[in-house]
Design a protein around this motif. Sequence first.
Motif, mmCIF file in Angstrom:
data_model
loop_
_atom_site.group_PDB
_atom_site.id
_atom_site.type_symbol
_atom_site.label_atom_id
_atom_site.label_comp_id
_atom_site.label_asym_id
_atom_site.label_seq_id
_atom_site.Cartn_x
_atom_site.Cartn_y
_atom_site.Cartn_z
ATOM 1 N N ALA A 237 0.846 -1.199 0.000
ATOM 2 C CA ALA A 237 0.000 0.000 0.000
ATOM 3 C C ALA A 237 0.873 1.237 0.000
ATOM 4 O O ALA A 237 1.926 1.268 0.656
ATOM 5 N N PHE A 238 0.456 2.228 -0.746
ATOM 6 C CA PHE A 238 1.051 3.554 -0.657
ATOM 7 C C PHE A 238 -0.046 4.503 -0.185
ATOM 8 O O PHE A 238 -1.188 4.424 -0.668
ATOM 9 N N ALA A 239 0.301 5.341 0.765
ATOM 10 C CA ALA A 239 -0.676 6.306 1.273
ATOM 11 C C ALA A 239 0.002 7.663 1.398
ATOM 12 O O ALA A 239 1.163 7.743 1.808
ATOM 13 N N ASP A 240 -0.694 8.702 1.012
ATOM 14 C CA ASP A 240 -0.158 10.044 1.241
ATOM 15 C C ASP A 240 -1.312 11.004 1.490
ATOM 16 O O ASP A 240 -2.484 10.587 1.536
ATOM 17 N N ARG A 262 1.304 13.688 12.163
ATOM 18 C CA ARG A 262 0.075 13.091 12.727
ATOM 19 C C ARG A 262 -0.397 11.937 11.843
ATOM 20 O O ARG A 262 -0.839 10.902 12.335
ATOM 21 N N PHE A 263 -0.297 12.146 10.525
ATOM 22 C CA PHE A 263 -0.732 11.127 9.568
ATOM 23 C C PHE A 263 0.115 9.853 9.710
ATOM 24 O O PHE A 263 -0.418 8.746 9.837
ATOM 25 N N ILE A 281 8.467 8.825 2.702
ATOM 26 C CA ILE A 281 9.169 9.807 1.866
ATOM 27 C C ILE A 281 8.283 11.039 1.841
ATOM 28 O O ILE A 281 7.236 11.024 1.204
ATOM 29 N N GLY A 282 8.674 12.071 2.559
ATOM 30 C CA GLY A 282 7.821 13.249 2.659
ATOM 31 C C GLY A 282 6.503 12.864 3.296
ATOM 32 O O GLY A 282 6.472 12.300 4.386
ATOM 33 N N ASP A 283 5.391 13.141 2.586
ATOM 34 C CA ASP A 283 4.081 12.790 3.148
ATOM 35 C C ASP A 283 3.631 11.405 2.702
ATOM 36 O O ASP A 283 2.505 11.015 2.991
ATOM 37 N N PRO A 312 -6.193 11.459 3.599
ATOM 38 C CA PRO A 312 -5.252 10.534 2.965
ATOM 39 C C PRO A 312 -5.842 9.929 1.692
ATOM 40 O O PRO A 312 -7.060 9.843 1.539
ATOM 41 N N ARG A 313 -4.983 9.503 0.802
ATOM 42 C CA ARG A 313 -5.402 8.716 -0.359
ATOM 43 C C ARG A 313 -4.519 7.462 -0.357
ATOM 44 O O ARG A 313 -3.328 7.540 -0.050
ATOM 45 N N ILE A 314 -5.140 6.331 -0.674
ATOM 46 C CA ILE A 314 -4.438 5.052 -0.509
ATOM 47 C C ILE A 314 -4.626 4.181 -1.747
ATOM 48 O O ILE A 314 -5.724 4.084 -2.292
ATOM 49 N N GLY A 315 -3.546 3.553 -2.198
ATOM 50 C CA GLY A 315 -3.602 2.593 -3.302
ATOM 51 C C GLY A 315 -2.976 1.280 -2.855
ATOM 52 O O GLY A 315 -1.954 1.286 -2.164
ATOM 53 N N ILE A 316 -3.595 0.158 -3.241
ATOM 54 C CA ILE A 316 -3.085 -1.160 -2.796
ATOM 55 C C ILE A 316 -3.019 -2.115 -3.986
ATOM 56 O O ILE A 316 -3.929 -2.174 -4.816
ATOM 57 N N HIS A 317 -1.942 -2.892 -4.029
ATOM 58 C CA HIS A 317 -1.791 -3.958 -5.023
ATOM 59 C C HIS A 317 -1.223 -5.185 -4.318
ATOM 60 O O HIS A 317 -0.506 -5.057 -3.318
#
Lengths: 390, 139
Positions: A237-240, A262-263, A281-283, A312-317
């Motif tokens: 998952a990537f979340a930012d 906080r995130f 990496i950053g946010d 937040p926005r999240i993508g998962i593979h």
Amino acid sequence: MTLDQAAKRVGVVPATLRRWVRQGVIPHYEGAWTPEAIGHARVVARMRDRGHSLQSIREATEQGRLASGFLEALFPSDVSRYTLKDAAREAGLEPGLALRLVTGLGVSPEQATTVSEDDVQLLRYVAAVLASGFPLDAVLQLTRVYGQAMARVADAEVRLFHLYVHEPLMRSGSSGTEIAEQMHALSREVLPLAAPVLDQVHQRYLQHFIEQDVVGHMESDLDESAIDLGRMRVAIAFADLAGYTRLTEEEGELTAVDAVERFVEAVEITLPEQARVIKTIGDEVMIVGSDPATLTAWAVGFQRLQSGRPLPRIGIHYGVALYRDGDYFGRAVNIASRVAARSAGGEVLVTRSVVAYADSHLEFERIAEVKLKGFKESTEIFIARQRVPE
Amino acid sequence: MTDFQSEQEFREVMDRTFSLMSEDPEIGPELRDADTPQRFEFTDLDLVVNIRAGGPDEENLVWEWSDDVDWEPKVKMAMSSQTANRYFQGKENVAIAIARRRIKAGGDVKAALAIIPITKPLFAHYRKMIAADYPHLEV
């Protein structure tokens, strides 16, 4: 220690040390070459190499700006140097391998021509690990992970000490000598505590990941044996934070950094045991877990715990990734990252590989079949939501 | 499936749990400082408890098994008694429980998020209490 010995430790000729004393750039020299005086002389030598004049070094010393140089005295002084070839022979390793190991563990290639007795001992430990049958590729990766992790720890220790101890002391108006003495006293007390703390934290994480590995073996699919060595099937998952750049522009860097902290903290405290943050990496946060259904359920629940911007926005593979040096690489990672980039604030987007392992409490709406940046084939993308009760 | 033997037992366990939180030298003051009034609804037992930080002359936490209180909850959570028992034993992940509708969260959910790390040290105390006095509730 004699003048000649001190000069050798500092890496200058004795006459240079005498001149530095005469010109007042070694404030703690009182007729004897103590570890503190040598530590400061080494800092002066480095500053001279960088082109600073003795006048500017003296001023910086008086203002306490070079006070951390005294801390060098807290470290063991190991003057016995081995050539790398001798060190390798001592440890029973090939010189080429010894070089790869010491550079992985934090010795720069330029410095690696000669190493200390402690470094030789380090090589003996690694040689013992290899002799026990642990594969060379795994040992090399592990030494790089140790090196990178310890570099991060040491960097944080020095930076935080600078920000929260050294800077306030300089601003307090104390003299250079007073600042050095206070920092030396505090460091002497605190530094020995770092090793037992790191050891305990390491033991705890080791226990946690051994448990996770056991669970992973129990729950892995039978077809996993078909995956190449060094690769593993994982949910990525990537979340930012959506609109982070705009937030920084509108609200300022401190507000934006607070939001990121906080995130990231919220991600870490809510993640299930089967998943962990690999890097930030950053946010942006990269998370890897063993179970796509659990990670997707976490992501949907995590979004329900958010209110107010930035969301937040999240993508998962779910796919096979190459595991190297404590990180994950490859196509599957790139897909997860690209999918996350397609999501909007508050959304969880997933690929078909995730939907195939879906949790019955979630529903998935197919929203697009797109060519992700850098990929030839198109990828189906679904939005994951809580299933509406019937 | 682990069940409380009665509504009375559930209240007894929760009262002891809230006392553990309130009296713990670290958790209690932190929850008082967080000052986040919470309302918990236990759906299977039709019970409601409202909790708030104590005032100057009160314990760290004050709770009432009623909605008839003179403060407004900032965070609202609804769950079964089983989920509550699993949560306090550290066996229920809040985000996943929300996704799977085992916990319904309302109000200032970000404030709820801030309380999670404060209460985590409680899990060991709760498990010890369960093992000693309510072994049928161990999960």
